[in-house]
Every structure is written in C-alpha cells, then in structure tokens.
Design a protein around this motif. Structure first.
Motif, PDB file in Angstrom:
ATOM      1  N   SER A  47       2.108  12.411  -5.292  1.00 23.38           N
ATOM      2  CA  SER A  47       1.991  11.201  -6.102  1.00 23.38           C
ATOM      3  C   SER A  47       3.391  10.652  -6.362  1.00 23.38           C
ATOM      4  N   TRP A  48       3.469   9.389  -6.712  1.00 25.51           N
ATOM      5  CA  TRP A  48       4.769   8.786  -7.036  1.00 25.51           C
ATOM      6  C   TRP A  48       5.396   9.479  -8.231  1.00 25.51           C
ATOM      7  N   ALA A  49       4.569   9.843  -9.216  1.00 31.70           N
ATOM      8  CA  ALA A  49       5.081  10.521 -10.412  1.00 31.70           C
ATOM      9  C   ALA A  49       5.712  11.866 -10.042  1.00 31.70           C
ATOM     10  N   GLU A  50       5.063  12.609  -9.164  1.00 30.14           N
ATOM     11  CA  GLU A  50       5.588  13.906  -8.745  1.00 30.14           C
ATOM     12  C   GLU A  50       6.901  13.741  -7.980  1.00 30.14           C
ATOM     13  N   MET A  51       6.974  12.730  -7.137  1.00 31.60           N
ATOM     14  CA  MET A  51       8.216  12.499  -6.391  1.00 31.60           C
ATOM     15  C   MET A  51       9.365  12.124  -7.326  1.00 31.60           C
ATOM     16  N   ILE A  52       9.080  11.331  -8.343  1.00 34.95           N
ATOM     17  CA  ILE A  52      10.131  10.873  -9.257  1.00 34.95           C
ATOM     18  C   ILE A  52      10.531  11.976 -10.239  1.00 34.95           C
ATOM     19  N   LEU A  53       9.548  12.588 -10.908  1.00 37.11           N
ATOM     20  CA  LEU A  53       9.847  13.595 -11.925  1.00 37.11           C
ATOM     21  C   LEU A  53      10.434  14.874 -11.344  1.00 37.11           C
ATOM     22  N   LYS A  54       9.885  15.336 -10.233  1.00 40.77           N
ATOM     23  CA  LYS A  54      10.366  16.581  -9.639  1.00 40.77           C
ATOM     24  C   LYS A  54      11.422  16.343  -8.558  1.00 40.77           C
ATOM     25  N   ARG A  55      11.732  15.075  -8.321  1.00 41.09           N
ATOM     26  CA  ARG A  55      12.726  14.679  -7.310  1.00 41.09           C
ATOM     27  C   ARG A  55      12.421  15.294  -5.951  1.00 41.09           C
ATOM     28  N   ARG A  56      11.184  15.171  -5.540  1.00 42.09           N
ATOM     29  CA  ARG A  56      10.768  15.685  -4.238  1.00 42.09           C
ATOM     30  C   ARG A  56      10.875  14.566  -3.204  1.00 42.09           C
ATOM     31  N   PRO A  57      11.346  14.889  -2.024  1.00 39.92           N
ATOM     32  CA  PRO A  57      11.444  13.869  -0.973  1.00 39.92           C
ATOM     33  C   PRO A  57      10.079  13.542  -0.386  1.00 39.92           C
ATOM     34  N   ARG A  58       9.998  12.433   0.283  1.00 41.35           N
ATOM     35  CA  ARG A  58       8.736  11.996   0.886  1.00 41.35           C
ATOM     36  C   ARG A  58       8.384  12.831   2.113  1.00 41.35           C
ATOM     37  N   TYR A  59       9.405  13.302   2.832  1.00 44.42           N
ATOM     38  CA  TYR A  59       9.207  14.133   4.013  1.00 44.42           C
ATOM     39  C   TYR A  59      10.290  15.216   4.017  1.00 44.42           C
ATOM     40  N   PRO A  60      10.180  16.248   4.854  1.00 40.49           N
ATOM     41  CA  PRO A  60      11.139  17.367   4.826  1.00 40.49           C
ATOM     42  C   PRO A  60      12.588  16.921   5.003  1.00 40.49           C
ATOM     43  N   ARG A  61      13.484  17.593   4.314  1.00 37.09           N
ATOM     44  CA  ARG A  61      14.914  17.253   4.373  1.00 37.09           C
ATOM     45  C   ARG A  61      15.522  17.632   5.708  1.00 37.09           C
ATOM     46  N   ARG A  62      15.147  18.807   6.187  1.00 36.00           N
ATOM     47  CA  ARG A  62      15.666  19.262   7.479  1.00 36.00           C
ATOM     48  C   ARG A  62      14.695  18.836   8.568  1.00 36.00           C
ATOM     49  N   GLY A  63      15.237  18.487   9.679  1.00 37.77           N
ATOM     50  CA  GLY A  63      14.386  18.084  10.786  1.00 37.77           C
ATOM     51  C   GLY A  63      14.635  16.646  11.180  1.00 37.77           C
ATOM     52  N   LYS A  64      13.887  16.220  12.150  1.00 40.69           N
ATOM     53  CA  LYS A  64      14.065  14.889  12.732  1.00 40.69           C
ATOM     54  C   LYS A  64      12.817  14.050  12.483  1.00 40.69           C
ATOM     55  N   LEU A  65      12.990  12.876  11.921  1.00 41.35           N
ATOM     56  CA  LEU A  65      11.876  11.959  11.689  1.00 41.35           C
ATOM     57  C   LEU A  65      11.496  11.322  13.015  1.00 41.35           C
ATOM     58  N   LEU A  66      10.281  11.590  13.480  1.00 42.26           N
ATOM     59  CA  LEU A  66       9.825  11.077  14.768  1.00 42.26           C
ATOM     60  C   LEU A  66       9.034   9.789  14.639  1.00 42.26           C
ATOM     61  N   TYR A  67       8.255   9.676  13.568  1.00 42.13           N
ATOM     62  CA  TYR A  67       7.362   8.525  13.425  1.00 42.13           C
ATOM     63  C   TYR A  67       7.193   8.213  11.946  1.00 42.13           C
ATOM     64  N   HIS A  68       7.209   6.931  11.635  1.00 42.09           N
ATOM     65  CA  HIS A  68       7.001   6.478  10.258  1.00 42.09           C
ATOM     66  C   HIS A  68       6.214   5.178  10.300  1.00 42.09           C
ATOM     67  N   HIS A  69       5.090   5.155   9.619  1.00 37.42           N
ATOM     68  CA  HIS A  69       4.286   3.945   9.513  1.00 37.42           C
ATOM     69  C   HIS A  69       3.651   3.926   8.128  1.00 37.42           C
ATOM     70  N   LYS A  70       3.984   2.928   7.345  1.00 38.83           N
ATOM     71  CA  LYS A  70       3.530   2.800   5.959  1.00 38.83           C
ATOM     72  C   LYS A  70       3.839   4.076   5.188  1.00 38.83           C
ATOM     73  N   ASN A  71       2.839   4.882   4.858  1.00 38.45           N
ATOM     74  CA  ASN A  71       3.066   6.101   4.071  1.00 38.45           C
ATOM     75  C   ASN A  71       2.873   7.379   4.879  1.00 38.45           C
ATOM     76  N   SER A  72       2.982   7.304   6.194  1.00 44.62           N
ATOM     77  CA  SER A  72       2.826   8.473   7.047  1.00 44.62           C
ATOM     78  C   SER A  72       4.160   8.810   7.711  1.00 44.62           C
ATOM     79  N   TYR A  73       4.512  10.088   7.675  1.00 40.30           N
ATOM     80  CA  TYR A  73       5.769  10.556   8.245  1.00 40.30           C
ATOM     81  C   TYR A  73       5.496  11.769   9.134  1.00 40.30           C
ATOM     82  N   LEU A  74       5.939  11.701  10.376  1.00 36.20           N
ATOM     83  CA  LEU A  74       5.832  12.820  11.293  1.00 36.20           C
ATOM     84  C   LEU A  74       7.244  13.299  11.602  1.00 36.20           C
ATOM     85  N   CYS A  75       7.520  14.562  11.286  1.00 38.17           N
ATOM     86  CA  CYS A  75       8.855  15.127  11.472  1.00 38.17           C
ATOM     87  C   CYS A  75       8.775  16.371  12.352  1.00 38.17           C
ATOM     88  N   GLN A  76       9.815  16.573  13.132  1.00 36.87           N
ATOM     89  CA  GLN A  76       9.950  17.805  13.894  1.00 36.87           C
ATOM     90  C   GLN A  76      10.956  18.672  13.161  1.00 36.87           C
TER      91      GLN A  76
END
Length: 86
Positions: A47-76
C-alpha cells in the motif's frame, strides 16, 4: 523447468532483513537447483501508506529493472531469479 513462487515474505523483505525465513531458504535453493531454468517470485502488493511509513521501495533495490508499466515492475535479481511487484 520454470517455477513460480508466491512467498509469505517477499523478496524486498528478505533483502532488508536477510534471508532467514523458510520461504527465503526455499527460494535460494530453487535458484541453485540445476533443473530450474527460471524462477519467478511474485511479491505481495504494497500500500502507499506502507511504502511511505516503512520507507519500502516499490521494487527490489538490487537487481536490474527489466519492465515497468503503470504499477507493475519486473526485475532480474539473479541469473535465474526474477521478481514481479504489482
């Protein structure tokens, strides 16, 4: 063989706190196994609240972002391991 995993603790939490849970150990061992070609890990939605309050990223910090569309993230995150965040 390709494998899809829906863990209780998602990949981002494992990165943050360490790979100490049972499902984290299973994901790591599946990635090492010779018969597994690709491993897709579907993380739980944040949730947006969890991302803001706990400072969690939308997708993993390590790795390579392969695809992003709206709210979907595919990372290797490893040679055979991919994460999907929705």
């Amino acid at each position: 063989m390709n494998l899809v995993v829906i863990p209780f603790h998602d990949w981002k939490k494992c990165e943050e706190e360490g790979f100490r849970t049972r499902d984290a150990h299973l994901m790591q061992e599946f990635a090492k196994h010779a018969t597994i070609d690709k491993l897709l890990i579907i993380n739980r939605p944040l949730s947006w609240a969890e991302m803001i309050l706990k400072r969690r990223p939308r997708y993993p910090r390590r790795g390579k972002l392969l695809y992003h569309h709206k709210n979907s993230y595919l990372c290797q995150v490893d040679t055979k391991t991919y994460t999907l965040d929705i």
